[in-house]
Design a protein around this motif. Sequence first.
Motif, PDB file in Angstrom:
ATOM      1  N   LEU A  14       0.778  -1.280   0.025  1.00  0.00           N
ATOM      2  CA  LEU A  14      -0.096   0.231  -0.549  1.00  0.00           C
ATOM      3  C   LEU A  14       0.854   0.923  -0.600  1.00  0.00           C
ATOM      4  CD1 LEU A  14      -2.185  -1.016   2.418  1.00  0.00           C
ATOM      5  CD2 LEU A  14      -3.101  -1.099   0.416  1.00  0.00           C
ATOM      6  N   SER A  15       2.352   1.229   0.161  1.00  0.00           N
ATOM      7  CA  SER A  15       3.251   1.835   0.716  1.00  0.00           C
ATOM      8  C   SER A  15       3.722   2.718   0.108  1.00  0.00           C
ATOM      9  CB  SER A  15       3.686   2.586   2.006  1.00  0.00           C
ATOM     10  OG  SER A  15       4.210   1.515   2.299  1.00  0.00           O
ATOM     11  N   ASP A  16       4.731   1.534  -0.805  1.00  0.00           N
ATOM     12  CA  ASP A  16       6.029   1.336  -1.857  1.00  0.00           C
ATOM     13  C   ASP A  16       5.515   2.270  -3.284  1.00  0.00           C
ATOM     14  OD1 ASP A  16       7.154   0.164   0.620  1.00  0.00           O
ATOM     15  OD2 ASP A  16       7.208  -1.563  -0.464  1.00  0.00           O
ATOM     16  N   ARG A  17       6.225   2.544  -3.394  1.00  0.00           N
ATOM     17  CA  ARG A  17       6.323   3.473  -4.359  1.00  0.00           C
ATOM     18  C   ARG A  17       7.566   3.812  -5.315  1.00  0.00           C
ATOM     19  NH1 ARG A  17       5.036   7.491  -1.329  1.00  0.00           N
ATOM     20  NH2 ARG A  17       5.632  10.027  -1.134  1.00  0.00           N
ATOM     21  N   SER A  18       7.935   3.529  -6.367  1.00  0.00           N
ATOM     22  CA  SER A  18       9.318   4.021  -7.378  1.00  0.00           C
ATOM     23  C   SER A  18       8.642   5.832  -7.921  1.00  0.00           C
ATOM     24  CB  SER A  18       9.781   3.270  -8.640  1.00  0.00           C
ATOM     25  OG  SER A  18       9.695   1.181  -7.088  1.00  0.00           O
ATOM     26  N   GLU A  19      10.330   6.638  -7.657  1.00  0.00           N
ATOM     27  CA  GLU A  19       9.474   8.043  -8.467  1.00  0.00           C
ATOM     28  C   GLU A  19      10.582   7.988  -9.692  1.00  0.00           C
ATOM     29  OE1 GLU A  19       9.304  10.640  -4.874  1.00  0.00           O
ATOM     30  OE2 GLU A  19       7.489   9.395  -4.214  1.00  0.00           O
ATOM     31  N   PHE A  20      10.312   8.727 -11.302  1.00  0.00           N
ATOM     32  CA  PHE A  20      11.279   8.413 -12.101  1.00  0.00           C
ATOM     33  C   PHE A  20      11.763  10.233 -11.882  1.00  0.00           C
ATOM     34  CE2 PHE A  20      10.434   4.529 -11.720  1.00  0.00           C
ATOM     35  CZ  PHE A  20      11.778   3.345 -12.224  1.00  0.00           C
ATOM     36  N   GLY A  21      12.167  10.495 -11.702  1.00  0.00           N
ATOM     37  CA  GLY A  21      12.498  12.182 -12.353  1.00  0.00           C
ATOM     38  C   GLY A  21      13.735  12.303 -13.434  1.00  0.00           C
ATOM     39  N   PRO A  22      14.238  13.771 -13.324  1.00  0.00           N
ATOM     40  CA  PRO A  22      15.191  13.518 -14.069  1.00  0.00           C
ATOM     41  C   PRO A  22      16.451  13.275 -13.300  1.00  0.00           C
ATOM     42  CG  PRO A  22      13.880  16.025 -13.391  1.00  0.00           C
ATOM     43  CD  PRO A  22      13.818  14.936 -12.838  1.00  0.00           C
ATOM     44  N   ASP A  23      16.654  13.636 -12.227  1.00  0.00           N
ATOM     45  CA  ASP A  23      17.705  12.376 -11.680  1.00  0.00           C
ATOM     46  C   ASP A  23      17.941  11.365 -11.436  1.00  0.00           C
ATOM     47  OD1 ASP A  23      16.084  13.149  -9.458  1.00  0.00           O
ATOM     48  OD2 ASP A  23      17.059  14.427  -8.475  1.00  0.00           O
ATOM     49  N   GLY A  24      16.911  10.535 -11.497  1.00  0.00           N
ATOM     50  CA  GLY A  24      17.572   9.398 -10.966  1.00  0.00           C
ATOM     51  C   GLY A  24      15.872   9.195 -10.198  1.00  0.00           C
ATOM     52  N   VAL A  25      16.261   7.500  -9.689  1.00  0.00           N
ATOM     53  CA  VAL A  25      15.185   7.087  -9.213  1.00  0.00           C
ATOM     54  C   VAL A  25      15.434   7.023  -8.135  1.00  0.00           C
ATOM     55  CG1 VAL A  25      14.005   5.190  -9.507  1.00  0.00           C
ATOM     56  CG2 VAL A  25      15.252   5.651 -11.486  1.00  0.00           C
ATOM     57  N   ARG A  26      13.424   7.006  -6.746  1.00  0.00           N
ATOM     58  CA  ARG A  26      13.527   7.285  -5.868  1.00  0.00           C
ATOM     59  C   ARG A  26      12.650   6.421  -5.506  1.00  0.00           C
ATOM     60  NH1 ARG A  26      14.762  12.553  -6.744  1.00  0.00           N
ATOM     61  NH2 ARG A  26      16.106  13.446  -5.520  1.00  0.00           N
ATOM     62  N   ASP A  27      13.616   5.070  -4.314  1.00  0.00           N
ATOM     63  CA  ASP A  27      12.372   4.073  -3.959  1.00  0.00           C
ATOM     64  C   ASP A  27      12.002   4.372  -2.952  1.00  0.00           C
ATOM     65  OD1 ASP A  27      12.000   2.379  -5.248  1.00  0.00           O
ATOM     66  OD2 ASP A  27      12.921   0.927  -5.069  1.00  0.00           O
ATOM     67  N   ILE A  31       8.910   3.282 -17.803  1.00  0.00           N
ATOM     68  CA  ILE A  31       9.346   3.508 -18.062  1.00  0.00           C
ATOM     69  C   ILE A  31      10.358   3.861 -18.891  1.00  0.00           C
ATOM     70  CG2 ILE A  31      12.179   3.207 -16.766  1.00  0.00           C
ATOM     71  CD1 ILE A  31      10.656   0.938 -15.119  1.00  0.00           C
ATOM     72  N   ARG A  32      10.405   3.230 -20.024  1.00  0.00           N
ATOM     73  CA  ARG A  32      11.577   3.629 -21.088  1.00  0.00           C
ATOM     74  C   ARG A  32      11.055   4.960 -21.470  1.00  0.00           C
ATOM     75  NH1 ARG A  32       9.210  -0.493 -24.281  1.00  0.00           N
ATOM     76  NH2 ARG A  32      10.999  -1.572 -23.121  1.00  0.00           N
ATOM     77  N   ALA A  33       9.967   4.949 -21.425  1.00  0.00           N
ATOM     78  CA  ALA A  33       8.728   6.824 -22.119  1.00  0.00           C
ATOM     79  C   ALA A  33       9.485   7.609 -21.064  1.00  0.00           C
ATOM     80  CB  ALA A  33       7.612   7.125 -21.875  1.00  0.00           C
ATOM     81  N   VAL A  34      10.967   7.658 -20.449  1.00  0.00           N
ATOM     82  CA  VAL A  34      11.025   8.886 -19.226  1.00  0.00           C
ATOM     83  C   VAL A  34      12.465   8.284 -18.858  1.00  0.00           C
ATOM     84  CG1 VAL A  34       8.592   9.820 -18.323  1.00  0.00           C
ATOM     85  CG2 VAL A  34      10.455   7.971 -17.102  1.00  0.00           C
ATOM     86  N   ALA A  35      12.969   7.327 -19.782  1.00  0.00           N
ATOM     87  CA  ALA A  35      14.500   7.170 -19.032  1.00  0.00           C
ATOM     88  C   ALA A  35      15.518   7.714 -19.728  1.00  0.00           C
ATOM     89  CB  ALA A  35      14.822   5.581 -19.120  1.00  0.00           C
ATOM     90  N   PRO A  36      16.436   8.009 -19.552  1.00  0.00           N
ATOM     91  CA  PRO A  36      17.295   8.800 -20.294  1.00  0.00           C
ATOM     92  C   PRO A  36      18.035   8.357 -21.479  1.00  0.00           C
ATOM     93  CG  PRO A  36      18.317   9.423 -18.548  1.00  0.00           C
ATOM     94  CD  PRO A  36      16.695   8.068 -18.489  1.00  0.00           C
ATOM     95  N   ALA A  37      18.728   8.876 -22.560  1.00  0.00           N
ATOM     96  CA  ALA A  37      19.007   7.425 -23.653  1.00  0.00           C
ATOM     97  C   ALA A  37      19.381   6.963 -23.939  1.00  0.00           C
ATOM     98  CB  ALA A  37      19.262   9.129 -25.169  1.00  0.00           C
ATOM     99  N   GLY A  38      20.875   7.389 -22.705  1.00  0.00           N
ATOM    100  CA  GLY A  38      21.498   6.078 -22.695  1.00  0.00           C
ATOM    101  C   GLY A  38      21.561   5.003 -21.688  1.00  0.00           C
ATOM    102  N   VAL A  39      20.280   4.875 -21.089  1.00  0.00           N
ATOM    103  CA  VAL A  39      19.839   3.394 -20.275  1.00  0.00           C
ATOM    104  C   VAL A  39      18.448   3.029 -20.815  1.00  0.00           C
ATOM    105  CG1 VAL A  39      18.952   2.710 -18.315  1.00  0.00           C
ATOM    106  CG2 VAL A  39      20.158   5.485 -18.295  1.00  0.00           C
ATOM    107  N   PRO A  40      19.197   2.211 -21.621  1.00  0.00           N
ATOM    108  CA  PRO A  40      18.394   0.586 -22.236  1.00  0.00           C
ATOM    109  C   PRO A  40      17.351   0.396 -21.581  1.00  0.00           C
ATOM    110  CG  PRO A  40      20.444  -0.374 -22.407  1.00  0.00           C
ATOM    111  CD  PRO A  40      20.063   1.326 -21.257  1.00  0.00           C
ATOM    112  N   VAL A  41      16.039   0.498 -22.175  1.00  0.00           N
ATOM    113  CA  VAL A  41      14.868  -0.196 -20.951  1.00  0.00           C
ATOM    114  C   VAL A  41      14.305  -1.860 -21.351  1.00  0.00           C
ATOM    115  CG1 VAL A  41      13.173  -0.680 -19.936  1.00  0.00           C
ATOM    116  CG2 VAL A  41      14.457   1.370 -20.323  1.00  0.00           C
ATOM    117  N   ASP A  42      14.494  -3.243 -21.449  1.00  0.00           N
ATOM    118  CA  ASP A  42      14.028  -4.148 -21.779  1.00  0.00           C
ATOM    119  C   ASP A  42      13.770  -3.898 -22.151  1.00  0.00           C
ATOM    120  OD1 ASP A  42      17.348  -4.756 -22.220  1.00  0.00           O
ATOM    121  OD2 ASP A  42      17.584  -5.805 -20.590  1.00  0.00           O
TER     122      ASP A  42
END
Length: 372
Positions: free
Chosen positions: A62-75, A137-148
Amino acid sequence: MGDPTTNLVLRPARAQLWLWVPYLLVLTAVCGLVLMLAENPLDYVVGLVPLVPSWLHVLGVLSDRSEFGPDGVRDRRLFEHRFVPWTDIRRVAPARGPGGSRVALTGADGAAAHILAASRGAFPGGRTHIRDHLDRIRAVAPAGVPVDPVEAADRPGGRRVGGPLARGGRTLAWMLALLVPPLGFLAVAAPQDAPWWPGNPAEARRLPDPCALTPPPSELTGGEPARGREARSRPARCVWSGPVIVTVEYRLYRWERDRHGSGRDRAHDVFRTRTRPAGGLWTPLPALGDEAAGTRYDTIVVRGANVLVEVTALAGPGIGEGVVENEFPDGEGAEDLADRTAHPTGPAPPPEVVRAAVERIAREAVARIEVE
């Protein structure tokens, strides 16, 4: 790749809670009922410990979440917050694990993956749920980080988490999750040995008053008990004095969580130790209580359910052999040893008369034991 400045919040799949939460509610209610039935509920509180991780898992979903921002990922997890910058992420890939696939972040050095909080839990969701996470995630990840793609976890060499359980799939994960809490409760609290557990034989909860028994014959004692101990105590004892010192003693053995077996089992073990053959001193007595044994003239020990009864007569020569040196093995009542070694007054009656009186008192004493 999409715009890396876009913020994205992913949460664990909550569909798993539709079955998990009702199951835990029913299991907790059953454990609560056990606590109410227990004679000492505090013994069962420790039995609820196996349920705590399950409820913490629910709170985590109920409480866990992963936040994707311009600087990285906050778990953000229930008891842990972690930040992983994009520069430390080599790739984002699915990983097979117990209960289903998860989303993993592989470090820049190719080290072991960090599992996103959004896909943690025993049942992270099906392939459709994980595919949706990877696409977002693929829609917000930087170009240098591939998403399989989600199918990458099924390829040879695909990442797996959870060790041997990774291949077990959702069925094994569900079986473990459903069985561990109740089995843990049974292992820790052990209520299956309690007398109120369905199918277990009933046990006595209190002791009869030994001084309320029919007194020994007047030629043995004066008829009135010389001293006694309250029936509420463990043991309860009554003594008649005269030419023969007659002692009747009840001992109650209850089921206790920190000891193996029921009260009946404990009483049986003490009976076997108490009447262990020593030079042919003890002889089994059939048709008396659940089990009984006696010496030639003076002592009879009977077990009725979870209660032991000992009737002892101490008089002249030939009567009273082995009374003192055959104390109960649990050591209780040693402070009252004087009751057993008091000196009889007057001439001793024939041993056969004493034996008949001891057996009659033993039969009456065991008949007064009430099981509930």
